[in-house]
Scaffold this motif. Structure first.
Motif, short mmCIF file in Angstrom:
data_model
loop_
_atom_site.label_atom_id
_atom_site.label_comp_id
_atom_site.label_asym_id
_atom_site.label_seq_id
_atom_site.Cartn_x
_atom_site.Cartn_y
_atom_site.Cartn_z
N ALA A 113 -4.27 5.16 -0.34
CA ALA A 113 -3.36 4.00 -0.27
C ALA A 113 -2.58 4.00 1.04
O ALA A 113 -2.41 2.95 1.68
N GLN B 223 2.15 1.83 -3.47
CA GLN B 223 1.10 2.41 -4.31
C GLN B 223 0.92 3.89 -4.00
O GLN B 223 0.76 4.71 -4.90
N SER C 70 0.83 -1.21 0.00
CA SER C 70 0.00 0.00 0.00
C SER C 70 0.86 1.26 0.00
O SER C 70 0.54 2.24 -0.68
#
Length: 112
Positions: free
Chosen positions: A99, A83, A80
């Motif tokens: 994210a 991202q 995450s």
């Protein structure tokens, strides 16, 4: 007296190893939260700076995680954060913030 020192030192070593794994997760969480705050303000560049620092610590916390569940959560946090960094570099502050918020959820779950 020497036996007491030896026993105390051994106990500290045993319990201390559990403590050493947490600081990286704590630092990852601190920087991820900073990233989110800046992302909410639309500051993509600063979000990326904090997310990259959080990523470094999250990777170390993933390596230090003891249970499979904690390793999984830290792995998800790393993904995450990656991202979030990608979106932040594209100046998509809203997607980057989302994210990194997901990463926070996983860091918290993996840092019990």
């Amino acid at each position: 007296m020497n036996k007491l020192a030896l026993i105390t030192g051994s106990i500290m070593l045993i319990f201390g190893s559990a403590v050493f794994a947490e600081p990286h997760a704590d630092e990852a969480l601190k920087h991820a939260k900073e990233a989110v705050e800046h992302g909410k303000l639309g500051h993509s560049v600063v979000l990326v700076e904090h997310a990259e620092t959080a990523l470094e610590h999250a990777k170390k916390a993933q390596e230090a995680a003891k249970s499979e569940d904690d390793k999984h959560h830290m792995h998800e946090a790393v993904e995450s954060l990656q991202q979030g960094i990608e979106h932040g570099k594209l100046e998509h502050a809203d997607k980057a913030t989302h994210a990194v918020q997901d990463a926070i959820t996983h860091i918290e779950a993996g840092n019990k």
